[in-house]
Design a protein around this motif. Structure first.
Motif, PDB file in Angstrom:
ATOM      1  N   VAL A 163       0.856  -1.187   0.000  1.00  0.00           N
ATOM      2  CA  VAL A 163       0.000   0.000   0.000  1.00  0.00           C
ATOM      3  C   VAL A 163       0.894   1.241   0.000  1.00  0.00           C
ATOM      4  CG1 VAL A 163      -1.839   1.252   1.173  1.00  0.00           C
ATOM      5  CG2 VAL A 163      -1.763  -1.251   1.288  1.00  0.00           C
ATOM      6  N   ARG A 164       0.597   2.185  -0.885  1.00  0.00           N
ATOM      7  CA  ARG A 164       1.341   3.439  -0.959  1.00  0.00           C
ATOM      8  C   ARG A 164       0.371   4.607  -1.047  1.00  0.00           C
ATOM      9  NH1 ARG A 164       3.695  -0.046  -4.592  1.00  0.00           N
ATOM     10  NH2 ARG A 164       5.911  -0.565  -4.272  1.00  0.00           N
ATOM     11  N   LEU A 165       0.701   5.708  -0.378  1.00  0.00           N
ATOM     12  CA  LEU A 165      -0.054   6.944  -0.548  1.00  0.00           C
ATOM     13  C   LEU A 165       0.528   7.672  -1.758  1.00  0.00           C
ATOM     14  CD1 LEU A 165      -0.454   8.163   3.142  1.00  0.00           C
ATOM     15  CD2 LEU A 165      -2.091   6.914   1.722  1.00  0.00           C
ATOM     16  N   THR A 166      -0.300   7.877  -2.776  1.00  0.00           N
ATOM     17  CA  THR A 166       0.186   8.374  -4.067  1.00  0.00           C
ATOM     18  C   THR A 166      -0.651   9.553  -4.520  1.00  0.00           C
ATOM     19  OG1 THR A 166       0.799   6.102  -4.629  1.00  0.00           O
ATOM     20  CG2 THR A 166       0.749   7.697  -6.425  1.00  0.00           C
ATOM     21  N   SER A 167       0.018  10.563  -5.044  1.00  0.00           N
ATOM     22  CA  SER A 167      -0.663  11.738  -5.583  1.00  0.00           C
ATOM     23  C   SER A 167      -0.966  11.526  -7.057  1.00  0.00           C
ATOM     24  CB  SER A 167       0.211  12.981  -5.405  1.00  0.00           C
ATOM     25  OG  SER A 167      -0.412  14.117  -5.976  1.00  0.00           O
ATOM     26  N   GLY A 168      -2.033  12.143  -7.525  1.00  0.00           N
ATOM     27  CA  GLY A 168      -2.372  12.039  -8.930  1.00  0.00           C
ATOM     28  C   GLY A 168      -3.605  12.841  -9.270  1.00  0.00           C
ATOM     29  N   ILE A 169      -4.114  12.598 -10.460  1.00  0.00           N
ATOM     30  CA  ILE A 169      -5.223  13.391 -11.005  1.00  0.00           C
ATOM     31  C   ILE A 169      -6.351  12.482 -11.453  1.00  0.00           C
ATOM     32  CG2 ILE A 169      -5.932  14.813 -12.978  1.00  0.00           C
ATOM     33  CD1 ILE A 169      -3.186  16.150 -12.853  1.00  0.00           C
ATOM     34  N   GLU A 170      -7.580  12.855 -11.094  1.00  0.00           N
ATOM     35  CA  GLU A 170      -8.773  12.292 -11.721  1.00  0.00           C
ATOM     36  C   GLU A 170      -9.382  13.391 -12.558  1.00  0.00           C
ATOM     37  OE1 GLU A 170     -13.010  10.456 -10.328  1.00  0.00           O
ATOM     38  OE2 GLU A 170     -11.183   9.303  -9.961  1.00  0.00           O
ATOM     39  N   SER A 230     -11.966  14.697 -16.121  1.00  0.00           N
ATOM     40  CA  SER A 230     -13.204  14.459 -16.851  1.00  0.00           C
ATOM     41  C   SER A 230     -13.186  15.259 -18.146  1.00  0.00           C
ATOM     42  CB  SER A 230     -14.413  14.868 -16.002  1.00  0.00           C
ATOM     43  OG  SER A 230     -15.607  14.801 -16.756  1.00  0.00           O
ATOM     44  N   ARG A 231     -13.807  14.714 -19.181  1.00  0.00           N
ATOM     45  CA  ARG A 231     -13.935  15.426 -20.456  1.00  0.00           C
ATOM     46  C   ARG A 231     -15.144  16.340 -20.476  1.00  0.00           C
ATOM     47  NH1 ARG A 231     -10.409  12.508 -24.125  1.00  0.00           N
ATOM     48  NH2 ARG A 231      -9.811  10.535 -23.141  1.00  0.00           N
ATOM     49  N   THR A 232     -15.944  16.270 -19.431  1.00  0.00           N
ATOM     50  CA  THR A 232     -17.074  17.188 -19.262  1.00  0.00           C
ATOM     51  C   THR A 232     -16.904  17.891 -17.924  1.00  0.00           C
ATOM     52  OG1 THR A 232     -18.418  15.465 -18.229  1.00  0.00           O
ATOM     53  CG2 THR A 232     -18.616  15.735 -20.617  1.00  0.00           C
ATOM     54  N   ALA A 233     -17.479  19.040 -17.780  1.00  0.00           N
ATOM     55  CA  ALA A 233     -17.324  19.829 -16.554  1.00  0.00           C
ATOM     56  C   ALA A 233     -18.143  19.188 -15.446  1.00  0.00           C
ATOM     57  CB  ALA A 233     -17.756  21.266 -16.783  1.00  0.00           C
ATOM     58  N   GLU A 234     -17.520  18.318 -14.668  1.00  0.00           N
ATOM     59  CA  GLU A 234     -18.195  17.615 -13.593  1.00  0.00           C
ATOM     60  C   GLU A 234     -17.683  18.102 -12.241  1.00  0.00           C
ATOM     61  OE1 GLU A 234     -20.590  15.523 -13.935  1.00  0.00           O
ATOM     62  OE2 GLU A 234     -20.518  15.032 -16.076  1.00  0.00           O
ATOM     63  N   ALA A 235     -18.581  18.129 -11.261  1.00  0.00           N
ATOM     64  CA  ALA A 235     -18.156  18.439  -9.898  1.00  0.00           C
ATOM     65  C   ALA A 235     -17.395  17.261  -9.322  1.00  0.00           C
ATOM     66  CB  ALA A 235     -19.374  18.751  -9.031  1.00  0.00           C
ATOM     67  N   ALA A 236     -16.452  17.541  -8.439  1.00  0.00           N
ATOM     68  CA  ALA A 236     -15.674  16.473  -7.817  1.00  0.00           C
ATOM     69  C   ALA A 236     -16.588  15.610  -6.955  1.00  0.00           C
ATOM     70  CB  ALA A 236     -14.564  17.062  -6.964  1.00  0.00           C
ATOM     71  N   PRO A 237     -16.361  14.284  -6.918  1.00  0.00           N
ATOM     72  CA  PRO A 237     -17.158  13.427  -6.043  1.00  0.00           C
ATOM     73  C   PRO A 237     -16.907  13.769  -4.581  1.00  0.00           C
ATOM     74  CG  PRO A 237     -15.310  12.219  -6.989  1.00  0.00           C
ATOM     75  CD  PRO A 237     -15.352  13.533  -7.682  1.00  0.00           C
ATOM     76  N   ASP A 238     -17.917  13.522  -3.744  1.00  0.00           N
ATOM     77  CA  ASP A 238     -17.801  13.878  -2.328  1.00  0.00           C
ATOM     78  C   ASP A 238     -16.575  13.264  -1.681  1.00  0.00           C
ATOM     79  OD1 ASP A 238     -20.146  15.234  -2.630  1.00  0.00           O
ATOM     80  OD2 ASP A 238     -21.413  13.699  -1.719  1.00  0.00           O
ATOM     81  N   TRP A 239     -16.304  11.973  -1.987  1.00  0.00           N
ATOM     82  CA  TRP A 239     -15.211  11.285  -1.315  1.00  0.00           C
ATOM     83  C   TRP A 239     -13.857  11.902  -1.641  1.00  0.00           C
ATOM     84  CZ3 TRP A 239     -11.680   9.328  -4.676  1.00  0.00           C
ATOM     85  CH2 TRP A 239     -12.110   9.008  -5.977  1.00  0.00           C
ATOM     86  N   ALA A 240     -13.726  12.484  -2.826  1.00  0.00           N
ATOM     87  CA  ALA A 240     -12.437  13.041  -3.230  1.00  0.00           C
ATOM     88  C   ALA A 240     -12.113  14.334  -2.490  1.00  0.00           C
ATOM     89  CB  ALA A 240     -12.418  13.279  -4.734  1.00  0.00           C
ATOM     90  N   THR A 293     -12.436  15.187   0.458  1.00  0.00           N
ATOM     91  CA  THR A 293     -11.940  15.022   1.824  1.00  0.00           C
ATOM     92  C   THR A 293     -10.507  14.500   1.863  1.00  0.00           C
ATOM     93  OG1 THR A 293     -12.715  12.711   2.024  1.00  0.00           O
ATOM     94  CG2 THR A 293     -14.285  14.472   2.570  1.00  0.00           C
ATOM     95  N   LEU A 294      -9.923  14.180   0.708  1.00  0.00           N
ATOM     96  CA  LEU A 294      -8.594  13.574   0.668  1.00  0.00           C
ATOM     97  C   LEU A 294      -7.496  14.618   0.783  1.00  0.00           C
ATOM     98  CD1 LEU A 294      -9.234  11.001  -2.190  1.00  0.00           C
ATOM     99  CD2 LEU A 294      -8.961  10.499   0.244  1.00  0.00           C
ATOM    100  N   PRO A 295      -6.333  14.237   1.320  1.00  0.00           N
ATOM    101  CA  PRO A 295      -5.216  15.182   1.446  1.00  0.00           C
ATOM    102  C   PRO A 295      -4.787  15.716   0.082  1.00  0.00           C
ATOM    103  CG  PRO A 295      -4.799  13.186   2.722  1.00  0.00           C
ATOM    104  CD  PRO A 295      -6.020  12.917   1.898  1.00  0.00           C
ATOM    105  N   GLY A 296      -4.443  16.985   0.055  1.00  0.00           N
ATOM    106  CA  GLY A 296      -3.945  17.588  -1.165  1.00  0.00           C
ATOM    107  C   GLY A 296      -4.999  17.870  -2.205  1.00  0.00           C
ATOM    108  N   PHE A 297      -6.287  17.746  -1.843  1.00  0.00           N
ATOM    109  CA  PHE A 297      -7.328  17.957  -2.839  1.00  0.00           C
ATOM    110  C   PHE A 297      -7.324  19.413  -3.315  1.00  0.00           C
ATOM    111  CE2 PHE A 297     -11.464  19.616  -4.004  1.00  0.00           C
ATOM    112  CZ  PHE A 297     -11.828  18.752  -5.015  1.00  0.00           C
ATOM    113  N   ARG A 301      -6.751  17.080  -8.244  1.00  0.00           N
ATOM    114  CA  ARG A 301      -5.562  16.414  -7.721  1.00  0.00           C
ATOM    115  C   ARG A 301      -5.795  16.064  -6.258  1.00  0.00           C
ATOM    116  NH1 ARG A 301      -0.339  15.591  -8.736  1.00  0.00           N
ATOM    117  NH2 ARG A 301      -0.468  16.618 -10.780  1.00  0.00           N
ATOM    118  N   PHE A 302      -5.381  14.871  -5.860  1.00  0.00           N
ATOM    119  CA  PHE A 302      -5.475  14.456  -4.463  1.00  0.00           C
ATOM    120  C   PHE A 302      -4.501  13.311  -4.213  1.00  0.00           C
ATOM    121  CE2 PHE A 302      -9.111  12.658  -6.847  1.00  0.00           C
ATOM    122  CZ  PHE A 302      -8.826  11.308  -6.805  1.00  0.00           C
ATOM    123  N   THR A 303      -4.329  12.964  -2.960  1.00  0.00           N
ATOM    124  CA  THR A 303      -3.460  11.857  -2.556  1.00  0.00           C
ATOM    125  C   THR A 303      -4.326  10.749  -1.993  1.00  0.00           C
ATOM    126  OG1 THR A 303      -1.602  13.324  -2.080  1.00  0.00           O
ATOM    127  CG2 THR A 303      -1.569  11.158  -1.044  1.00  0.00           C
TER     128      THR A 303
END
Length: 294
Positions: free
Chosen positions: A82-89, A91-101, A103-107, A124-126
């Protein structure tokens, strides 16, 4: 349940092994029975923490936050995978970020320059990334250290599990026949594992209900590329056309992946139903008062 009681866990995927570890470390005498050890569908996962088209949302949110806290602790131990990893989710359409995202560090929302061509929004989040072969091996070691027994065996009925205080059904898609649960259906998932050309961050596209997924998850020397979600299909054989599509989609986002060497193909059948089923049954259907739960 009292210490020393015999409990049978059916299934050795991530759900079965996690359940078995918790019970064994609580003092139960745990016996895992599974046709494949570890389960092939769990081995095929990418895997990034996060709820993926799962209901009921209120319970899933609670379970997800609980598992998130545990994975953060496991990330402090390299042997867990298990690793804590930063990255990007994105979308090709203007979508609001999901609730769970959120709350994540670095959001934070991405700047337009951070997004690949054709994408209009991203975040971006970790988050925990889990190297599933390593993680499943870790769970197996932890189970055996706690005294658990693992038997590779195909059951055609829960009655074949033998006398037990409880039988916990974590058979995944196999539960369709074992329970039976006719509401279960497969969603075929495929990943391609390649050598890592130097990636340290993940990328994932929010593709909604599309059967064609786009994600890549670095795990040290390898990267898991995804993917597919073919509803109603469970064929375990790799699909060359699907694999080529996965490679092309990922290389379009990260050109270094075009030259990466393919190491293996992983295919699994995700057990799917309208809502997660977690319930208990009394022993009326089983001899010697054995309950069955899933």
């Amino acid at each position: 349940m009292t210490a020393g009681e015999r409990v049978v866990v059916v299934g050795a995927g991530v759900a079965g092994l996690t359940t078995a570890v918790v019970l064994a470390e609580a003092g139960a005498s745990v016996h895992v029975m599974a046709e494949r050890v570890p389960g092939v569908t769990s081995l095929a996962a990418g895997a990034m923490w996060g709820p993926y088209l799962v209901e009921p949302k209120d319970k899933v949110d609670q379970w997800g936050q609980r598992s998130l806290g545990i994975f953060r602790k496991l990330a402090q131990e390299p042997a867990t995978g298990v690793r804590l990893t930063s990255g990007i989710e994105a979308s090709r359409t203007a979508e609001a970020a999901p609730d769970w995202a959120t709350t994540l560090p670095g959001f934070r929302p991405c700047q337009r320059a951070e997004l690949p061509a054709g994408f209009t929004a991203g975040y971006r989040f970790t988050v925990p990334l889990i190297d599933m072969p390593t993680y499943l091996d870790y769970l197996l070691r932890r189970l055996r250290d706690a005294g658990g027994v693992v038997e590779q065996r195909r059951l055609t009925s829960l009655l074949e599990a033998g006398p037990a205080s409880a039988i916990v059904n974590c058979a995944g898609l196999g539960a369709r026949d074992l329970v039976p649960d006719p509401d279960l259906r497969p969603i075929r998932g495929q990943h391609v594992v390649v050598t890592n050309p130097g990636l340290t961050e993940f990328f994932s596209e929010d593709t909604g209900l599309s059967p064609d997924l786009l994600c890549f998850y670095p795990h040290g020397d390898t990267v898991v590329l995804g993917g597919t979600a073919i509803d109603g299909e469970g064929d375990p054989a790799p699909d060359d056309k699907a694999a080529a599509g996965i490679l092309a989609r990922c290389a379009e986002i990260e050109p270094r992946l075009a030259q990466a060497r393919v190491l293996e193909h992983r295919v699994g059948a995700r057990p799917t139903r309208a809502t997660v089923r977690v319930d208990a049954h009394s022993g009326r259907r089983f001899p010697r008062g054995r309950p069955e739960g899933r």
